[in-house]
Design an enzyme around this catalytic site. Structure first.
Site, PDB file in Angstrom:
ATOM      1  CD  GLU A  82      -2.930  -1.146   0.172  1.00 51.20           C
ATOM      2  OE1 GLU A  82      -3.036  -0.133  -0.551  1.00 51.20           O
ATOM      3  OE2 GLU A  82      -3.636  -2.172   0.030  1.00 51.20           O
ATOM      4  CB  CYS A 145      -6.622  -2.443   6.524  1.00 49.93           C
ATOM      5  SG  CYS A 145      -6.689  -4.173   7.011  1.00 49.93           S
ATOM      6  CG  HIS A 168      -4.561  -5.036   2.124  1.00 48.46           C
ATOM      7  ND1 HIS A 168      -4.815  -3.696   1.922  1.00 48.46           N
ATOM      8  CD2 HIS A 168      -5.382  -5.424   3.153  1.00 48.46           C
ATOM      9  CE1 HIS A 168      -5.742  -3.293   2.783  1.00 48.46           C
ATOM     10  NE2 HIS A 168      -6.102  -4.315   3.544  1.00 48.46           N
TER      11      HIS A 168
HETATM   12  N1  PCA Z   1      -8.517  -6.507   6.546  1.00 51.40           N
HETATM   13  C1  PCA Z   1      -9.498  -5.469   6.730  1.00 51.40           C
HETATM   14  C2  PCA Z   1      -9.474  -5.176   8.203  1.00 51.40           C
HETATM   15  C3  PCA Z   1      -8.693  -6.264   8.850  1.00 51.40           C
HETATM   16  C4  PCA Z   1      -8.089  -7.005   7.745  1.00 51.40           C
HETATM   17  O1  PCA Z   1      -7.289  -7.948   7.864  1.00 51.40           O
HETATM   18  C5  PCA Z   1      -9.249  -4.257   5.843  1.00 51.40           C
HETATM   19  O2  PCA Z   1      -8.649  -4.406   4.763  1.00 51.40           O
HETATM   20  O3  PCA Z   1      -9.643  -3.154   6.219  1.00 51.40           O
END
Ligand code: PCA
Length: 216
Positions: A82, A145, A168
């Protein structure tokens, strides 16, 4: 001198039995294969404010030189690095405490966005060289997140020497079995990817000027 890398990852949410981020990160607890480096692994609740409090507590206790938070992005086919955290909570579903903030700032009066301070292009290149699919992402969403990513970059805004960011990861194969056609990545490969990410973050403090941006 030894340094500490903090890897934080989330508990399951939205009815899932596991979260691929924590499944991978928990296997790195006590990892000692990089000389002079301690890896600390911190689970985070999938709860808006509480997740950030837990992370801030770990930051104060461990004083890491690199911080990487990892979360599940079900449906994405690769490791996504990200680049941008936005000052917006706009939850598409409740968190694990039943909260669903809509169109509110993560931090009132703070800037619209922060960039990661991880060398994401160098990390993507290192992952590719090791045969792991990875790409840059320009949105971490507007759920828990992104909230934690934004809060992390805000807390560290005056400490540019602490490199921090968010990664992610796809579903595990077991999760993807419930969603026909959904892409997945094995937990061992995600764990390998995180070790490579940590090494690249420590090795290369510059953003490489590679032409790997997105046109849409
Ligand atoms: N993914 C979610 C919240 C916790 C996670 O592992 C997100 O992408 O916001």
């Amino acid at each position: 001198m030894s340094q500490t890398v903090l890897l934080a990852a989330f508990e399951p949410f939205n009815g899932e039995a596991l979260n691929p981020s924590w499944e991978a990160i928990k296997t790195l607890q006590g990892y000692t294969a990089i000389p002079g480096l301690r890896i600390a692994c911190q689970p985070l609740p999938c709860v808006f404010e509480r997740a950030l409090q837990v992370l801030e507590h770990a930051l104060a206790a461990l004083r890491p030189s690199v911080v990487i938070v990892v979360g599940q992005a079900g449906g994405r086919p690769d490791i996504t690095l990200e680049r941008v955290a936005i000052n917006l909570d706009d939850a598409p579903m409740v968190d694990n405490a039943g909260q669903q903030p809509i169109d509110t700032p993560v931090i009132d009066g703070a800037p619209a966005a922060y960039f990661t301070t991880l060398p994401v292009k160098a990390i993507a290149q290192a992952l590719h060289e090791n045969g792991i699919p990875a790409s840059l992402s320009y949105s971490a969403g507007s759920y828990v997140c992104n909230h934690v990513f934004y809060g992390l970059m805000h807390v560290l805004r005056h400490r540019p020497r602490v490199r921090a960011g968010f990664v992610h990861v796809p579903y595990t194969p077991a999760q993807a079995a419930y969603y026909p056609g959904a892409p997945s990545m094995a937990t061992t490969q995600v764990a390998d990817a995180m070790v490579i990410t940590v090494k690249a973050a420590l090795d290369d403090l510059q953003h490489l000027p590679l032409p790997t941006g997105a046109s849409h």
